[in-house]
Design an enzyme around this catalytic site. Structure first.
Site, PDB file in Angstrom:
ATOM      1  N   HIS A 206      -5.622  -1.061  -7.232  1.00  0.00           N
ATOM      2  CA  HIS A 206      -6.238  -1.329  -5.928  1.00  0.00           C
ATOM      3  C   HIS A 206      -5.336  -2.261  -5.137  1.00  0.00           C
ATOM      4  O   HIS A 206      -4.705  -3.159  -5.700  1.00  0.00           O
ATOM      5  CB  HIS A 206      -7.610  -1.981  -6.100  1.00  0.00           C
TER       6      HIS A 206
ATOM      7  N   ASN B 209      -7.801   5.996 -10.123  1.00  0.00           N
ATOM      8  CA  ASN B 209      -6.638   5.823  -9.245  1.00  0.00           C
ATOM      9  C   ASN B 209      -5.785   4.611  -9.610  1.00  0.00           C
ATOM     10  O   ASN B 209      -4.946   4.167  -8.830  1.00  0.00           O
ATOM     11  CB  ASN B 209      -7.063   5.775  -7.775  1.00  0.00           C
TER      12      ASN B 209
ATOM     13  N   ARG C 279       0.830  -1.209   0.000  1.00  0.00           N
ATOM     14  CA  ARG C 279       0.000   0.000   0.000  1.00  0.00           C
ATOM     15  C   ARG C 279       0.865   1.260   0.000  1.00  0.00           C
ATOM     16  O   ARG C 279       0.485   2.288  -0.561  1.00  0.00           O
ATOM     17  CB  ARG C 279      -0.955  -0.015   1.194  1.00  0.00           C
TER      18      ARG C 279
ATOM     19  N   ARG D  50       0.329   5.809  -7.747  1.00  0.00           N
ATOM     20  CA  ARG D  50      -0.722   6.803  -7.974  1.00  0.00           C
ATOM     21  C   ARG D  50      -0.159   8.220  -8.021  1.00  0.00           C
ATOM     22  O   ARG D  50      -0.658   9.068  -8.765  1.00  0.00           O
ATOM     23  CB  ARG D  50      -1.779   6.693  -6.883  1.00  0.00           C
TER      24      ARG D  50
ATOM     25  N   THR E 291      -5.226   6.734  -1.880  1.00  0.00           N
ATOM     26  CA  THR E 291      -6.318   6.410  -2.797  1.00  0.00           C
ATOM     27  C   THR E 291      -6.611   7.553  -3.758  1.00  0.00           C
ATOM     28  O   THR E 291      -6.864   7.334  -4.947  1.00  0.00           O
ATOM     29  CB  THR E 291      -7.589   6.067  -2.002  1.00  0.00           C
TER      30      THR E 291
END
Length: 242
Positions: free
Chosen positions: A210, A207, A169, A186, A175
């Site tokens: 995921h 974006n 992440r 991103r 996000t």
């Protein structure tokens, strides 16, 4: 047949038909990639491997080739779009994929032949999948582009140490792309998209990627995208999945 909206793109009436063909080609590509996922044991027995370790490695290599093709040839796909045009590039890649798939079927009894044909499929993949964004930009108005880009999805399961979820992440970034740090996926590739702009254009935030945020989410999302994935085969190597 077509209306000029501005200097950046045109809205074609046949755009949804073209997108449907794209989705079909993408679906075939994913089926070719995932052919042996649910029959790994049966496959390595069929190809005559003597032990489980060598057999599973051989079958895993067929999937790994496709992913490596995406990683190492993506840059060349962008160059090809600029050099030859995206529709010619995609058309040529689709032909390569079709020929490779047909030969893999005709000579499916030979692991070596399957391996070579899978290389052809892996070469074609990035030249097809990376063009969704170009199709969206050139043929669709802004409010429809997130829908178009959302048709190209590649699910990947990563295994690692206890902090694998947070580590990935961190690589992905926040996000909302406009708030993602430089150096994240991103942040560098999201083009600063944000919720406010997406709301004004009546679309989803683009974006790009995921990443699951918990073990519960991992299992739920793998069940959606890779229903034939077996956790038992990985539990000895990792405790968390993404």
């Amino acid at each position: 047949m077509e209306n000029t909206v501005d200097a950046q793109y045109r809205v074609y009436k046949r755009r949804w038909l073209v997108l449907s063909v794209y989705v079909l080609v993408d679906a075939i590509m994913q089926l070719l990639w995932a052919t042996f996922f649910s029959i790994t044991t049966e496959a390595w027995h069929f190809y005559g491997f003597k032990d489980q370790a060598s057999g599973e490695t051989a079958m895993s290599n067929l999937s790994m080739i496709v992913m490596l093709g995406m990683v190492f040839l993506s840059f060349f796909s962008i160059w090809a779009y600029d050099k030859f045009g995206w529709y010619k590039t995609v058309g040529a890649a689709a032909i390569i994929m079709a020929i490779s798939a047909l030969f893999r079927g005709f000579y499916g009894e030979s692991y070596s032949a399957v391996f070579i044909c899978t290389i052809g499929i892996s070469i074609a993949q990035p030249f097809i999948l990376n063009s969704f964004g170009i199709l969206a930009t050139k043929w669709f108005p802004p409010k429809e582009r997130a829908t178009v880009n959302g048709k190209a999805v590649i699910p990947i399961v990563l295994a690692g140490s206890n902090d694998i979820i947070q580590s990935v992440r961190n690589i992905v970034g926040a996000t909302e792309p406009s708030k993602a740090e430089h150096g994240t996926i991103r942040g560098d590739l999201g083009k600063g998209d944000n919720y406010e702009k997406a709301d004004l254009e009546h679309r989803l935030v683009a974006n790009l990627i995921h990443a699951s945020d918990s073990e519960m989410a991992v299992k739920r999302e793998i069940g959606i995208w890779l229903p034939d994935f077996h956790f038992d085969s990985c539990e000895k190597e990792a405790r968390q999945y993404l």
